[in-house]
Scaffold this motif. Structure first.
Motif, PDB file in Angstrom:
ATOM      1  N   SER A 103       0.845  -1.202   0.000  1.00 32.52           N
ATOM      2  CA  SER A 103       0.000   0.000   0.000  1.00 32.52           C
ATOM      3  C   SER A 103       0.874   1.243   0.000  1.00 32.52           C
ATOM      4  CB  SER A 103      -0.973  -0.003   1.175  1.00 32.52           C
ATOM      5  OG  SER A 103      -0.287  -0.014   2.390  1.00 32.52           O
ATOM      6  N   ASP A 205      -6.058   5.483   4.725  1.00 36.41           N
ATOM      7  CA  ASP A 205      -5.078   4.396   4.722  1.00 36.41           C
ATOM      8  C   ASP A 205      -5.496   3.385   5.795  1.00 36.41           C
ATOM      9  OD1 ASP A 205      -2.809   2.926   4.309  1.00 36.41           O
ATOM     10  OD2 ASP A 205      -1.397   4.401   5.093  1.00 36.41           O
ATOM     11  N   TYR A 208      -4.469  -1.795   8.970  1.00 36.86           N
ATOM     12  CA  TYR A 208      -4.613  -2.522  10.244  1.00 36.86           C
ATOM     13  C   TYR A 208      -6.053  -2.925  10.576  1.00 36.86           C
ATOM     14  CZ  TYR A 208       0.024  -0.551  10.864  1.00 36.86           C
ATOM     15  OH  TYR A 208       1.340  -0.207  10.684  1.00 36.86           O
ATOM     16  N   SER A 236      -4.025  -3.406   2.350  1.00 31.46           N
ATOM     17  CA  SER A 236      -2.739  -4.102   2.256  1.00 31.46           C
ATOM     18  C   SER A 236      -2.875  -5.561   2.656  1.00 31.46           C
ATOM     19  CB  SER A 236      -1.759  -3.414   3.213  1.00 31.46           C
ATOM     20  OG  SER A 236      -0.532  -4.107   3.221  1.00 31.46           O
ATOM     21  N   SER A 238      -0.123  -6.933   3.764  1.00 27.12           N
ATOM     22  CA  SER A 238       1.070  -7.074   4.610  1.00 27.12           C
ATOM     23  C   SER A 238       0.754  -7.604   5.997  1.00 27.12           C
ATOM     24  CB  SER A 238       1.779  -5.730   4.740  1.00 27.12           C
ATOM     25  OG  SER A 238       2.333  -5.357   3.510  1.00 27.12           O
ATOM     26  N   ARG A 246       4.647  -7.830  -0.650  1.00 26.02           N
ATOM     27  CA  ARG A 246       4.511  -6.471  -1.187  1.00 26.02           C
ATOM     28  C   ARG A 246       3.243  -6.330  -2.029  1.00 26.02           C
ATOM     29  NH1 ARG A 246       5.235  -4.295   1.724  1.00 26.02           N
ATOM     30  NH2 ARG A 246       5.646  -2.283   0.813  1.00 26.02           N
TER      31      ARG A 246
END
Ligand code: PMP
Length: 399
Positions: A103, A205, A208, A236, A238, A246
């Motif tokens: 991201s 964003d 989490y 994301s 991640s 990625r």
């Protein structure tokens, strides 16, 4: 001209390296119990499931998995990601999404497509460091918006918006980095309405959001009707699969998404074909929901261990929050103590954290610090906090 005199672009010398990365380098000795990183726990990666996904992709269609591909991203990965967002309450089609190389790349694409040098960009104070870097590279004039325990203050935001006429607001409404704070639904609506009223973009964003351990889900700003046409949502893989893949994505209104696709062509043509195909395969064949249940329960236990140990470690007069998810707890030492100065003492005691000061685009709070709880067992967390108590004892600040 000697090689040392050959000029770099001004932006290359004006944007510094992330202080967190520099500190992480100091704390890589194995004996250090570090609360400094922001890394997912590696022992929880589903390496077997991910290996099986790569195996299948290569066995079944290596020609496709190893070939160049389109800039928008793997159609199957986009469809599966859209379905996950839709299931979480935000109606999304595959064509609303652009797959990005983490991201972090989505942030770079957005600053490239939205920010002219000198444009005002609003950020929460404190803010995620690599977002500040990306905005600085684009030449943004970064203006910090005050926050409290609940995140960005909508009244302060409105005042600053009227005064500064920002181009965009960058915000992490859920389990923010570095504070772990979550913005309430009411404040999200206020932010969305401000963007609609005054005409600015919102970059929401959310790496989490799926790491929630307590409390109820709060809808994305992107789902508030007032701002749906001006919000880019970043997601994301991640923190839910593995950061080494990625893989991230951008969900944006068509005009903005198109512009980002063109920016992406110039950045890397497209995100790794094989990584995207393997992630899609993983989403189809493995049980990500079950994996996330395991991850959440481990992180919940680690968060609770840290919350349990903090009162015995921190000097009297310290404060800290109780985040419902994510990876971070935000703490404040009593007035007069400087978390940056104390870090060198902490490292001598084989314990580390990140001082809060670098995360501020406005006036830094020298007493603040960020503690990450994800990468240590509850036992190590208690031992790390015992060492931190020793640091404060040494400087005469007792719990
Ligand atoms: N945004 C925030 C708030 C983050 O904390 C991070 C990673 N630490 C990122 C974006 C980038 O994540 P990635 O590129 O791995 O998706």
């Amino acid at each position: 001209m000697t090689p040392a005199e050959l000029p770099l672009a001004a932006r290359a010398t004006s944007v510094g390296s992330s202080p967190v990365r520099d500190i992480l380098a100091l704390t890589s000795r194995p004996e250090v119990i570090s609360f400094a990183g922001g890394l997912p726990a590696p022992e929880l990666f589903d390496a077997e499931g991910i290996r099986a996904a790569y195996d299948r992709v290569l066995a079944e269609n290596a020609a496709r998995a190893l070939q160049y591909s389109t800039s928008d991203g793997d159609p199957e990965l986009r469809a599966l990601t859209a379905a996950r967002l839709t299931a979480r309450g935000l109606a999304t089609e595959a064509d609303d999404l652009l797959v990005t190389t983490g991201s972090q790349q989505a942030l770079t694409l957005l600053t490239t497509t939205l920010v002219e040098p000198g444009d005002v960009v609003l950020v929460e104070d404190p803010c995620y460091l690599a977002a500040l870097q990306s905005l600085s590279f684009a030449g943004a004039r970064i203006v910090a918006v005050p926050t409290d325990d609940q995140g960005i203050d909508p009244v302060a935001l409105e005042e600053i918006v009227v005064r500064e006429r920002p181009k965009l607001l960058y915000i992490i409404p859920t389990f923010q980095n570095p504070t772990g704070r979550t913005l309430s639904a009411e404040r999200r609506t206020a932010v969305a309405e401000s963007a609609a009223r005054h005409g600015f973009w919102i970059v929401e964003d959310d790496p989490y959001g799926e790491l929630r351990y307590s409390g109820a889900e709060v809808p994305w700003i992107a789902s508030v009707p007032a701002a749906a046409d001006r919000t880019a949502l970043l997601g994301s893989f991640s923190k839910i699969m593995a950061p080494g893949l990625r893989l991230g994505y951008l969900r944006a209104p068509e005009r903005l998404r198109r512009a980002c696709v063109i920016a992406k062509q110039s950045a890397d043509l497209h995100t790794s074909t094989i990584d995207q195909a393997a992630a899609a395969r993983y989403l189809r064949d493995s049980d990500l929901a079950a994996h996330l249940t395991v991850v959440r329960s481990a992180y919940r236990e680690r968060r609770d261990a840290l919350l349990d140990a903090l009162p015995g470690a921190m000097p009297a007069g310290s404060t800290w929050n109780h985040p419902d998810g994510g990876m971070f707890i935000w703490a404040r030492l009593p007035e007069g103590l400087d978390a940056t100065e104390l870090l060198s003492v902490a490292i001598k005691h084989d314990v580390a954290y990140v001082p809060g000061a670098p995360f501020f685009a406005g006036t830094p709070d020298p007493a603040s610090l960020r503690l990450s709880f994800t990468t240590h067992s509850p036992g190590e967390i208690h031992e790390g906090m015992r060492r931190l108590a020793g640091v404060f004892e040494q400087v005469g600040a007792v719990a």
